[in-house]
Design a protein around this motif. Structure first.
Motif, mmCIF file in Angstrom:
data_model
loop_
_atom_site.group_PDB
_atom_site.id
_atom_site.type_symbol
_atom_site.label_atom_id
_atom_site.label_comp_id
_atom_site.label_asym_id
_atom_site.label_seq_id
_atom_site.Cartn_x
_atom_site.Cartn_y
_atom_site.Cartn_z
ATOM 1 N N LEU A 1 36.304 -21.346 -53.704
ATOM 2 C CA LEU A 1 35.525 -20.397 -52.920
ATOM 3 C C LEU A 1 35.032 -20.879 -51.818
ATOM 4 O O LEU A 1 34.417 -20.648 -50.771
ATOM 5 N N ILE A 2 34.041 -22.180 -52.178
ATOM 6 C CA ILE A 2 33.209 -22.856 -51.079
ATOM 7 C C ILE A 2 34.016 -23.140 -49.965
ATOM 8 O O ILE A 2 33.476 -22.691 -48.731
ATOM 9 N N ILE A 3 34.894 -23.912 -49.872
ATOM 10 C CA ILE A 3 35.780 -24.208 -48.800
ATOM 11 C C ILE A 3 36.611 -23.256 -48.175
ATOM 12 O O ILE A 3 36.994 -23.420 -47.013
ATOM 13 N N CYS A 4 37.188 -22.224 -48.649
ATOM 14 C CA CYS A 4 37.707 -21.156 -48.244
ATOM 15 C C CYS A 4 37.217 -20.213 -47.460
ATOM 16 O O CYS A 4 38.054 -19.707 -46.436
ATOM 17 N N ILE A 5 36.241 -19.776 -47.847
ATOM 18 C CA ILE A 5 35.572 -18.398 -47.483
ATOM 19 C C ILE A 5 34.670 -18.345 -46.228
ATOM 20 O O ILE A 5 34.144 -17.657 -46.025
ATOM 21 N N GLY A 6 34.239 -19.746 -46.006
ATOM 22 C CA GLY A 6 33.435 -19.896 -44.989
ATOM 23 C C GLY A 6 33.833 -19.598 -43.472
ATOM 24 O O GLY A 6 34.785 -19.400 -43.183
ATOM 25 N N ALA A 7 32.702 -19.407 -42.566
ATOM 26 C CA ALA A 7 33.141 -19.140 -41.327
ATOM 27 C C ALA A 7 34.090 -20.091 -40.483
ATOM 28 O O ALA A 7 34.867 -19.727 -39.789
ATOM 29 N N MET A 8 33.755 -21.241 -40.826
ATOM 30 C CA MET A 8 34.633 -22.329 -40.059
ATOM 31 C C MET A 8 35.963 -22.257 -40.530
ATOM 32 O O MET A 8 36.870 -22.542 -39.678
ATOM 33 N N ALA A 9 36.216 -21.949 -41.869
ATOM 34 C CA ALA A 9 37.839 -21.923 -42.128
ATOM 35 C C ALA A 9 38.380 -20.629 -41.457
ATOM 36 O O ALA A 9 39.520 -20.670 -40.849
ATOM 37 N N ILE A 10 37.533 -19.548 -41.173
ATOM 38 C CA ILE A 10 38.483 -18.399 -40.550
ATOM 39 C C ILE A 10 38.187 -18.775 -39.014
ATOM 40 O O ILE A 10 39.463 -18.541 -38.433
ATOM 41 N N VAL A 11 37.268 -18.956 -38.437
ATOM 42 C CA VAL A 11 37.273 -19.167 -36.953
ATOM 43 C C VAL A 11 38.109 -20.346 -36.538
ATOM 44 O O VAL A 11 38.943 -20.205 -35.667
ATOM 45 N N GLY A 12 38.002 -21.653 -37.057
ATOM 46 C CA GLY A 12 38.601 -22.890 -36.969
ATOM 47 C C GLY A 12 40.240 -22.381 -37.049
ATOM 48 O O GLY A 12 40.991 -22.821 -36.133
ATOM 49 N N VAL B 1 35.002 -10.118 -31.694
ATOM 50 C CA VAL B 1 34.018 -9.262 -32.655
ATOM 51 C C VAL B 1 34.338 -9.165 -34.075
ATOM 52 O O VAL B 1 33.671 -9.410 -35.082
ATOM 53 N N LEU B 2 35.874 -9.062 -34.347
ATOM 54 C CA LEU B 2 36.435 -9.030 -35.515
ATOM 55 C C LEU B 2 36.296 -10.523 -36.379
ATOM 56 O O LEU B 2 35.727 -10.751 -37.326
ATOM 57 N N ILE B 3 36.551 -11.398 -35.264
ATOM 58 C CA ILE B 3 36.234 -12.742 -35.899
ATOM 59 C C ILE B 3 34.857 -13.169 -36.342
ATOM 60 O O ILE B 3 34.636 -13.780 -37.492
ATOM 61 N N ASN B 4 33.810 -12.502 -35.516
ATOM 62 C CA ASN B 4 32.512 -12.813 -36.161
ATOM 63 C C ASN B 4 32.101 -11.953 -37.214
ATOM 64 O O ASN B 4 31.481 -12.646 -37.951
ATOM 65 N N GLU B 5 32.683 -10.872 -37.519
ATOM 66 C CA GLU B 5 32.360 -9.973 -38.613
ATOM 67 C C GLU B 5 32.920 -10.590 -40.051
ATOM 68 O O GLU B 5 32.327 -10.357 -40.893
ATOM 69 N N LEU B 6 34.168 -11.243 -39.808
ATOM 70 C CA LEU B 6 34.931 -11.884 -40.878
ATOM 71 C C LEU B 6 34.111 -13.004 -41.320
ATOM 72 O O LEU B 6 33.800 -13.583 -42.545
ATOM 73 N N ALA B 7 33.626 -13.880 -40.276
ATOM 74 C CA ALA B 7 32.540 -14.995 -40.425
ATOM 75 C C ALA B 7 31.238 -14.499 -41.252
ATOM 76 O O ALA B 7 30.576 -15.191 -41.858
ATOM 77 N N TYR B 8 30.769 -13.406 -40.910
ATOM 78 C CA TYR B 8 29.462 -12.697 -41.257
ATOM 79 C C TYR B 8 29.709 -12.423 -42.925
ATOM 80 O O TYR B 8 28.853 -12.873 -43.742
ATOM 81 N N VAL B 9 30.668 -11.500 -43.112
ATOM 82 C CA VAL B 9 30.861 -11.282 -44.655
ATOM 83 C C VAL B 9 31.358 -12.629 -45.299
ATOM 84 O O VAL B 9 30.771 -12.913 -46.343
#
Length: 241
Positions: free
Chosen positions: A119-130, A193-201
């Motif tokens: 959970l820690i390494i998968c759902i962070g902002a860097m995982a999504i945006v990167g 915007v969507l990328i930022n929202e995903l990182a936010y949540v």
């Protein structure tokens, strides 16, 4: 090469986990407990900083908030969907399956190590945006940085939980690899915007993981994972209106 970031991240997780297991054998129980609490506090603040980065904005010299309703609806609707699907149980079952496969039936910390670290390494902002950047442009620089950070996180978790933390390499490969592949195929329709929202949540979920590590399991974070789908649904609906 697209996907190279995920490969590097997966390898870093494995190497960090192995190093942590070697280091953990030399620690007393009190040392492990203190390290786990310290790790949990660090994760809490990582989550808080990610949330505030999106939520707090400066307008005309005043600090204002944005996206609060999106966060509330994402977490609440996500919790309903997650409880219905019982994702947390599915993750624990996967952990139990892997535990049996590697003959660790007597390892009581295997599942906790696998679930918490994943959970820690998968759902962070860097995982999504990167992963999105890797899939869209082939730029894996953010995932290379994340690989270093994850190696440290997994090393600490592996020193506490053992080999279960190392197996977080499985979901990280699938999760980030999947995002990269989707971004490569459909990334031209994904907005910033969507990328930022995903990182936010995602940062809010990271905060919840930190709470569990620090204070014991208080929140079923796995059952909150569908919260990441709500910003996607929201942007699709807004695009149709």
């Amino acid at each position: 090469m697209k996907g190279l970031g995920t490969i590097a991240n997966t390898v870093a997780v494995i190497l960090g986990g192995i190093a942590g297991m070697m280091f953990g054998k030399k620690m007393t129980q009190n040392f492990q407990d203190s390290l786990m609490k310290a790790n949990g506090v660090a994760v809490i603040f990582i989550g808080i900083s990610g949330v505030l980065q999106y939520m707090m904005v400066v307008s005309e010299g005043k600090i204002e908030t944005q996206g609060t309703m999106l966060l509330v609806f994402s977490l609440c609707i996500g919790a309903i969907l997650g409880e219905f699907l019982d994702i947390e149980k599915r993750m624990e079952e996967l952990g139990e399956f892997l535990k049996r496969k590697v003959n660790r039936k007597n390892d009581n910390l295997f599942v906790d190590g696998f679930v918490n670290t994943s959970l820690i390494i998968c759902i962070g902002a860097m995982a999504i945006v990167g992963s999105m950047q890797d899939g869209l442009t082939g730029d894996a620089s953010m995932l290379f940085v994340k690989a270093i950070l994850d190696a440290v996180i997994v090393m600490i978790n592996a020193s506490i939980f053992g080999v279960g933390a190392v197996f977080s390499a499985v979901p990280i490969a699938i999760y980030q690899g999947g995002i990269t592949a989707l971004a490569a195929a459909f990334g031209n329709i994904v907005s910033d915007v969507l990328i930022n929202e995903l990182a936010y949540v995602g940062s809010a979920l990271i905060f919840c993981v930190g709470i569990n590590i620090t204070f014991g399991k208080k929140i079923k974070v796995g059952n909150l994972l569908p919260a990441l789908l709500i910003p996607i649904a929201y942007e699709l609906i807004m695009g149709l209106i």
